[in-house]
Motif scaffolding. Structure first.
Motif, PDB file in Angstrom:
ATOM      1  N   SER A 135      31.057  29.888  28.636  1.00 24.09           N
ATOM      2  CA  SER A 135      30.443  31.137  29.118  1.00 24.09           C
ATOM      3  C   SER A 135      29.626  30.903  30.384  1.00 24.09           C
ATOM      4  O   SER A 135      28.507  31.399  30.526  1.00 24.09           O
ATOM      5  N   GLN A 136      30.169  30.161  31.302  1.00 17.18           N
ATOM      6  CA  GLN A 136      29.531  29.882  32.595  1.00 17.18           C
ATOM      7  C   GLN A 136      30.547  29.123  33.431  1.00 17.18           C
ATOM      8  O   GLN A 136      31.519  28.583  32.900  1.00 17.18           O
ATOM      9  N   LYS A 137      30.324  29.074  34.733  1.00 15.34           N
ATOM     10  CA  LYS A 137      31.201  28.269  35.594  1.00 15.34           C
ATOM     11  C   LYS A 137      31.157  26.829  35.113  1.00 15.34           C
ATOM     12  O   LYS A 137      30.073  26.262  34.963  1.00 15.34           O
TER      13      LYS A 137
ATOM     14  N   ASP B  84      15.026  24.644  27.025  1.00 11.64           N
ATOM     15  CA  ASP B  84      13.797  25.234  27.574  1.00 11.64           C
ATOM     16  C   ASP B  84      12.719  25.340  26.493  1.00 11.64           C
ATOM     17  O   ASP B  84      11.552  24.988  26.712  1.00 11.64           O
ATOM     18  N   ALA B  85      13.115  25.789  25.305  1.00  7.99           N
ATOM     19  CA  ALA B  85      12.150  25.936  24.205  1.00  7.99           C
ATOM     20  C   ALA B  85      11.675  24.566  23.721  1.00  7.99           C
ATOM     21  O   ALA B  85      10.484  24.368  23.435  1.00  7.99           O
ATOM     22  N   ALA B  86      12.600  23.602  23.648  1.00  6.06           N
ATOM     23  CA  ALA B  86      12.234  22.253  23.188  1.00  6.06           C
ATOM     24  C   ALA B  86      11.216  21.636  24.144  1.00  6.06           C
ATOM     25  O   ALA B  86      10.195  21.084  23.717  1.00  6.06           O
TER      26      ALA B  86
ATOM     27  N   ARG C   9      15.224  18.382  32.942  1.00 10.34           N
ATOM     28  CA  ARG C   9      16.235  18.025  33.960  1.00 10.34           C
ATOM     29  C   ARG C   9      17.615  18.583  33.597  1.00 10.34           C
ATOM     30  O   ARG C   9      18.515  18.616  34.429  1.00 10.34           O
ATOM     31  N   VAL C  10      17.777  18.998  32.341  1.00 14.22           N
ATOM     32  CA  VAL C  10      19.063  19.601  31.943  1.00 14.22           C
ATOM     33  C   VAL C  10      19.070  21.043  32.444  1.00 14.22           C
ATOM     34  O   VAL C  10      18.191  21.829  32.097  1.00 14.22           O
ATOM     35  N   GLY C  11      20.029  21.382  33.269  1.00 13.90           N
ATOM     36  CA  GLY C  11      20.125  22.762  33.752  1.00 13.90           C
ATOM     37  C   GLY C  11      20.502  23.701  32.615  1.00 13.90           C
ATOM     38  O   GLY C  11      21.122  23.281  31.633  1.00 13.90           O
ATOM     39  N   THR C  12      20.093  24.949  32.719  1.00 16.10           N
ATOM     40  CA  THR C  12      20.464  25.921  31.682  1.00 16.10           C
ATOM     41  C   THR C  12      20.928  27.226  32.327  1.00 16.10           C
ATOM     42  O   THR C  12      20.590  27.510  33.477  1.00 16.10           O
ATOM     43  N   VAL C  13      21.692  27.994  31.584  1.00 18.51           N
ATOM     44  CA  VAL C  13      22.033  29.361  32.000  1.00 18.51           C
ATOM     45  C   VAL C  13      21.769  30.294  30.828  1.00 18.51           C
ATOM     46  O   VAL C  13      21.760  29.864  29.673  1.00 18.51           O
ATOM     47  N   ARG C  14      21.579  31.549  31.173  1.00 14.81           N
ATOM     48  CA  ARG C  14      21.400  32.555  30.128  1.00 14.81           C
ATOM     49  C   ARG C  14      22.692  33.352  30.023  1.00 14.81           C
ATOM     50  O   ARG C  14      23.267  33.723  31.047  1.00 14.81           O
TER      51      ARG C  14
ATOM     52  N   THR D 216      20.537  30.836  25.500  1.00 16.19           N
ATOM     53  CA  THR D 216      20.325  29.861  26.573  1.00 16.19           C
ATOM     54  C   THR D 216      21.257  28.693  26.310  1.00 16.19           C
ATOM     55  O   THR D 216      21.215  28.094  25.239  1.00 16.19           O
ATOM     56  N   LEU D 217      22.121  28.427  27.279  1.00 14.58           N
ATOM     57  CA  LEU D 217      23.071  27.323  27.117  1.00 14.58           C
ATOM     58  C   LEU D 217      22.817  26.260  28.178  1.00 14.58           C
ATOM     59  O   LEU D 217      22.464  26.591  29.317  1.00 14.58           O
ATOM     60  N   PRO D 218      23.017  24.996  27.831  1.00 12.89           N
ATOM     61  CA  PRO D 218      22.882  23.953  28.850  1.00 12.89           C
ATOM     62  C   PRO D 218      24.039  23.996  29.841  1.00 12.89           C
ATOM     63  O   PRO D 218      25.127  24.462  29.503  1.00 12.89           O
ATOM     64  N   SER D 219      23.777  23.535  31.051  1.00 13.55           N
ATOM     65  CA  SER D 219      24.821  23.399  32.088  1.00 13.55           C
ATOM     66  C   SER D 219      24.865  21.948  32.525  1.00 13.55           C
ATOM     67  O   SER D 219      24.311  21.602  33.574  1.00 13.55           O
TER      68      SER D 219
END
Ligand SMILES: Cc1cc2nc3c(=O)[nH]c(=O)nc-3n(C[C@H](O)[C@H](O)[C@H](O)COP(=O)(O)OP(=O)(O)OC[C@H]3O[C@@H](n4cnc5c(N)ncnc54)[C@H](O)[C@@H]3O)c2cc1C
Length: 401
Positions: free
Chosen positions: A156-158, A243-245, A262-267, A349-352
């Motif tokens: 669910s993201q590029k 983000d929450a962690a 440092r782990v990117g995230t997307v919503r 919120t998913l990691p990228s």
């Protein structure tokens, strides 16, 4: 006092709780939402109809996940995905193409593929991203027009910048458990497995409890909740999104929290609707993938057909407004917005993961080494459910040992 506190009742937290409970521990799971499962979100209606708002497909290569399903007594609910699993739509420039895997290949420019393939096939996969590898293998044009939208539908993201191999990669070869069908769901939805873990031996779940802080104490850890309680346990597992962690670990585990950031995230904003079959124009398919649209995918329940109803879960890009989402769903489904009723909505919120993700994971593991704090989730090995369960199993082994 619980032996173990787990923060987050997604599959990562519940898999950890399952392991601890099976080992005879008393486990308390604290979950911010009113329901358990996190991304395993099966929306159930009073008439028994269900559909997936999050994860939808599991495979017989998900051995650790299957262990929970079997042990939790829900393996009997496994249902094979029907013929629609092999049909999908590609929406480009307002035109819908209904494809099966061989027809997807026909969407490729074979001239472009022929030019690139001979050199591309011998490229090493190490150090490559999804984009760098496949665009060299099949050509940039092919990648942008055909491959990229399908890969984007998976997380669910590029997915162009995802590492091709190792930590954070999308696809991993794993042994298959041949006693199960290749790809399947559960009658009632994947959340059935989360529910089973949540009521398993030794596990208690409190929903509607947001954790604000995890701190060190002399004998272990103190977990502070938004409703003002402080709960202590010798062992804590943090299984919330990155983000929450990071936020709950910031004060007492600063280096770890910095690493997690440092782990990117997307919503991802998801909206799901159920429509009477007679009102649906779309041919039966597993999913619809658009090129350059507001949404990354529309996942249907067609692989588990129902004679009366069909369901569609749209997964939208970050930054779309609710009105935009409703309008786009109405256009694609060809029903007026009013007919969509009250869609089910969820925000994830998913990691990228990007190239170098393995180094971040190694750094996090270095911070955790030797301690009794466990951290798990979909931002370690990968987003797949099996990656989450395997990470939780490893963390349990480390802190319980
Ligand atoms: C639309 C979609 C489709 C997918 N499809 C598939 C698929 O078909 N197959 C597959 O293998 N994978 C799929 N995935 C990926 C997979 O479902 C997820 O990566 C995985 O389920 C994540 O589990 P998790 O427990 O790590 O995180 P989550 O499921 O995000 O769970 C984290 C939990 O922590 C809770 N939490 C957050 N903050 C706090 C706090 N402060 N206090 C207490 N609790 C908190 C959250 O409410 C949540 O319940 C999909 C994901 C999405 C979004």
């Amino acid at each position: 006092m619980a032996d173990v506190i787990v923060v987050g009742a997604g599959i990562s937290g519940l898999a950890f709780a399952w392991k601890a409970g099976q080992a005879g521990k008393q486990v308390l799971v604290l979950e911010r939402d009113r329901r358990v499962g996190g991304c395993l979100h099966s929306e159930r209606r009073p008439d028994g109809y269900w559909f997936e708002m999050g994860a939808h497909t599991v495979y017989n290569s998900y051995g650790a996940f299957l262990d929970i399903a079997v042990g939790g007594g829900v393996a009997g609910k496994i249902v094979q995905r029907g013929p629609a699993r092999a049909s999908f739509g590609l929406l480009r420039d307002g035109t819908y193409r209904w494809l099966t895997p061989p027809k997807v290949l026909l969407q490729l420019s074979w001239l472009e593929a022929a030019v690139h393939f001979p050199a591309g096939i011998f490229r090493k996969k190490e150090g490559e991203t999804v984009y760098s590898y496949y665009s060299r293998l099949l050509g940039r044009g092919n990648y942008d027009r055909v491959i990229s939208p399908f890969f984007a539908a998976v997380p669910s993201q590029k997915a162009d910048g995802f590492p091709l191999e190792g930590a954070g990669s999308l696809f991993k070869k794993r042994p298959r458990r041949e006693e199960f069908v290749r790809s399947f769901g559960f009658d009632g939805g994947l959340q059935l497995v989360a529910d089973a873990a949540a009521r398993s031996k030794g596990v208690t779940v409190e929903t509607g409890v947001e954790v604000r802080r995890v701190a060190r104490t002399a004998g272990g850890f103190a977990v502070t909740t938004a409703d003002g309680r402080t709960l202590e346990a010798p062992l804590v597992a943090v299984a919330a999104p990155p983000d929450a962690a990071a936020a709950m670990l910031e004060q007492d585990f600063h280096e770890l929290a910095t690493g997690i950031r440092r782990v990117g995230t997307v919503r991802v904003d998801s909206m799901g609707v159920v429509l009477p079959r007679a009102e649906c124009w779309m041919p039966e398919c597993a999913f619809l993938v658009p090129v350059d649209d507001l949404f990354f995918s529309c996942v249907t329940r067609d692989p588990f057909p129902d004679p009366r109803m069909r369901a569609f879960a749209f997964h939208f890009r970050d930054g779309t407004s609710r009105e935009q989402r409703l309008k786009r769903m109405s256009e694609v489904l060809r029903v007026p917005v009013e007919r969509l009723g009250t869609p089910v909505e969820r925000r994830t919120t998913l990691p990228s993961p990007a190239l170098g993700h393995a180094d971040i994971v190694a750094e996090l593991d270095r911070c955790l080494a030797g301690g009794k704090l466990a951290v798990t989730g979909n931002y370690f090995a990968g987003l797949a459910i099996e990656d989450c369960v395997l990470r939780s199993n490893e963390e349990w082994k480390r802190v319980a040992g």
